[in-house]
Design an enzyme around this catalytic site. Structure first.
Site, PDB file in Angstrom:
ATOM      1  N   HIS A  65       0.869  -1.264   0.124  1.00 30.03           N
ATOM      2  CA  HIS A  65       0.027   0.159   0.025  1.00 30.03           C
ATOM      3  C   HIS A  65       1.053   1.399  -0.014  1.00 30.03           C
ATOM      4  O   HIS A  65       2.009   1.115   0.343  1.00 30.03           O
ATOM      5  CB  HIS A  65      -1.011  -0.138   1.458  1.00 30.03           C
ATOM      6  CG  HIS A  65      -0.054   0.001   2.382  1.00 30.03           C
ATOM      7  ND1 HIS A  65       0.235  -1.141   3.299  1.00 30.03           N
ATOM      8  CD2 HIS A  65       0.103   0.886   3.443  1.00 30.03           C
ATOM      9  CE1 HIS A  65       0.805  -0.738   4.169  1.00 30.03           C
ATOM     10  NE2 HIS A  65       0.983   0.413   4.418  1.00 30.03           N
ATOM     11  N   CYS A 172      14.288   1.865  24.079  1.00 31.00           N
ATOM     12  CA  CYS A 172      15.070   2.189  23.092  1.00 31.00           C
ATOM     13  C   CYS A 172      16.469   2.521  23.902  1.00 31.00           C
ATOM     14  O   CYS A 172      16.616   2.375  25.202  1.00 31.00           O
ATOM     15  CB  CYS A 172      14.754   3.535  22.465  1.00 31.00           C
ATOM     16  SG  CYS A 172      14.743   5.053  23.374  1.00 31.00           S
TER      17      CYS A 172
END
Length: 659
Positions: A65, A172
């Site tokens: 997409h 992170c």
């Protein structure tokens, strides 16, 4: 999904072997139907989206997409493959391929199609009907929702009225920006998708554990992390999606759809208590490069607080007592409560004590990332040996990897049952420390120390063109992934020079911090001078980016890079390269590892440092504006904020379109 698909956009005999050929075949149908104006341009946009992240879903589904200026109206084409086509799903090739095309800027339309289709694909009756139907018109009607699945009772069982409950963990390397942005994106996507999402953020300030009752009631788990998930056993026995932290920022809707699919198929992780006793993380499905990056980033994430605390203490000490404060006697022997020099010496010696832990902590937590707690002792011991033999950061990196590898080898040995109870407390720490000590002292330590000395001497001798070229390289690295692994490599390289400061290493630190400030400042400037080129959400982010950039938080530019990477990242790198080059050319120096404009008084050549930052900011901001104006299309908005944003009015939508 009415009017999105017609019989002419359905291919029930898609015979192509590659995803590129299959997408081209479906795109040609869109061109023939007048819904795509430029075949090659549209295919380039699809390929660019596919390059960011594979679009295959478990269960034999492929959903390529994109949003493209070559699409005239939101549309969908469907193909059914008899051979199966690889779209990157973990369970194999896809036989049901949906090509979704939306006009550039039609963010709500694009996400409505994507999320609506994702929900229907969770219905096994729907996918079974798609695989069995022989009429293109009937398939198109089925996708449009004009024909319901043959067993509505079964559908009611698949999609209960109670919301789908998801628990997630985000983390992170630094535990600052990415961690909390990923959490927010997942929560907003959950609201849009009718799912309850509760996130545990394992950030730099620690983490608050989710209530065990919340975890027990969850239908699925999402891990979005670049460092190891702490206490991962709490989530065992549930459908789990395990990805990097940026995936949660870039495609939260797809992650929710994926975990729903796993829950429907009963695809769960091993129950708690069945994992190996050494608690080593299960990374067997990941490539070695991915595992190595996570190991190294785990070490860096635990080292950064020592860097910040120790470096800023030393910098404040220099500001109070001057650079000669490093020759002050120990405050344990003499401390004058009313003497500024004594307080400066106290700060300097405390900061120096924190700096002594940098390499041992780096090595220890690299090993921790590899094998969990059993790696801490040999890793920290190896890092301390690296400091003893002057092997520095290079020695710490090697020591951490060696320690983790040694513990892995010991864990594979067959141990008599009588010894298993003392393995983690006595045997593993003893044997692994002995092996690591031997290797670091006798085998690899001296060559690494020689390499470290060569690098230090090289930094000390930097001048002229060599210094400028290094500044350009470091500027490019700091702005390439905005707080990611490449950024952290450059930052760690600079911090390593602070342990044995020379004029060259202090110049490197100044160049790294200056370049790291540029991306958010450049985006803030661009949104200020050309606000019509940005969405309302981006203009709001631009206001915050002024503060984040001034504070040396490169992650402040991530929302812009996620929305428009092909313009924002090159512009940021160009500005960072200019700033890095100017900083080194001006001979700016910096003894503090962090702080941004708040440590300007501690910078050598502070006015020229600010000139370098301003120059890079203007370059980045100017390039972003130029690149966005040259292409007269709406900015490609990130999927994240759009997932939860309410439908805009027509006036708001017009304000979001670039001039």
């Amino acid at each position: 999904m009415s009017e999105l698909i017609t019989a002419e956009l359905v291919d029930l005999d898609l015979s192509h072997e590659t995803k590129e050929a299959a997408v081209r075949a479906l795109a040609e149908r869109l061109v023939a139907a007048g819904r795509v104006t430029d075949l090659d341009g549209f295919l380039a946009d699809v390929a660019a989206r596919e390059a960011q992240m594979p679009t295959g879903l478990d269960g034999g589904i492929g959903i390529p997409h994109c949003r493209s200026e070559h699409v005239t109206s939101p549309t969908l084409a469907f193909g059914r493959s008899t051979r199966g086509i690889d779209f990157g799903a973990t369970d194999g090739p896809a036989d049901l391929i949906f090509l979704i095309a939306a006009p550039a800027g039609a963010d709500n339309d694009h996400l409505t199609i994507l999320s609506g289709l994702a929900r229907r694909l969770m219905d096994a009756e729907f996918t079974t009907a798609l695989r069995g139907e022989q009429s293109p018109a009937a398939v198109a009607a089925l996708i449009r929702g004009e024909e319901s699945s043959p067993a509505p009772e079964a559908e009611a069982e698949v999609q209960p009225s109670a919301p789908f409950r998801i628990v997630a963990v985000t983390s992170c390397p630094t535990g600052i920006a990415h961690t909390y942005m990923a959490a927010e994106c997942l929560e907003k996507a959950g609201e849009a998708e009718g799912a309850e999402v509760v996130v545990e953020t394992q950030g730099s300030g620690g983490f608050t554990r989710l209530d065990p009752a919340v975890i027990a009631a969850a239908d699925g788990v999402i891990f979005a992390h670049d460092v190891g998930v702490r206490e991962q056993d709490r989530f065992a026995g549930k459908p789990t999606v395990d990805v990097g932290v940026k995936a949660a920022i870039n495609r939260p809707v797809e992650l929710i759809a994926e975990v729903r699919g796993k829950a429907q198929r009963g695809d769960v992780t091993a129950p708690a208590g069945t994992a190996p006793p050494a608690e080593a993380p299960d990374t067997s499905r990941e490539h070695f490069g991915t595992r190595l990056r996570k190991w190294l980033m785990t070490g860096v994430s635990y080292m950064v607080p020592f860097v910040a605390a120790g470096g800023l203490l030393i910098a404040i000490a220099f500001a109070i007592g001057g650079y000669q404060i490093d020759k002050a006697p120990s405050v344990a022997e003499h401390f004058g409560w009313t003497e500024a020099a004594s307080w400066a010496a106290l700060l300097f010696q405390t900061g120096g004590a924190a700096f002594e832990f940098l390499v041992p902590v780096l090595a220890g937590f690299i090993a921790y990332g590899m094998v969990d707690r059993p790696g801490l002792v040999p890793g920290i011991v190896g890092g301390s040996i690296a400091m003893t033999i002057n092997a520095g950061f290079l020695g710490g990196l090697v020591a951490g990897l060696i320690a983790g590898a040694v513990v892995m080898a010991i864990q594979r040995l067959r141990i008599p049952p009588v010894l298993r109870g003392v393995m983690p407390v006595v045997v593993i720490p003893l044997l692994s420390s002995m092996v690591v000590g031997f290797l670091m002292f006798v085998v690899v330590g001296k060559p690494i120390a020689a390499a470290q000395k060569s690098m230090t001497d090289w930094l000390g001798g930097l001048s002229g063109g060599n210094a400028v070229l290094l500044g350009v390289l470091l500027g490019l690295m700091m702005c390439f992934d905005l707080g990611g692994p490449v950024n952290k490599v450059a930052y760690t390289f600079a911090v390593g020079g602070l342990t044995h400061p020379t004029d060259g290493s202090l110049t490197v630190m100044a160049a790294v911090m200056a370049a790291g400030m540029v991306p958010p400042l450049g985006m803030a400037l661009a949104t200020t001078v050309r606000g019509k080129l940005f969405t309302k959400a981006e203009r709001d982010n631009g206001k915050a980016a002024w503060v984040l950039g001034a504070s040396f938080i490169s992650e402040g530019a991530i929302p812009f890079a996620a929305a428009d990477p092909l313009r924002v990242i090159p512009a940021s790198m160009a500005g960072g390269a200019v700033t890095g080059a100017l900083t080194t050319a001006f001979g700016c120096t910096l003894r503090a590892p962090h702080g941004g404009v708040f440590v300007v008084p501690l910078i050598g050549q502070p006015l020229l440092f600010l000139v370098a930052v301003a120059a890079g900011t203007f370059v980045t901001g100017g390039l972003v504006v130029l690149l966005k104006r040259r292409r007269n299309t709406p900015t490609t908005a990130a999927e994240i904020p759009s997932t939860s944003a309410p439908a805009k009015s027509q006036q708001e939508s017009r304000e979001s379109v670039p001039a």
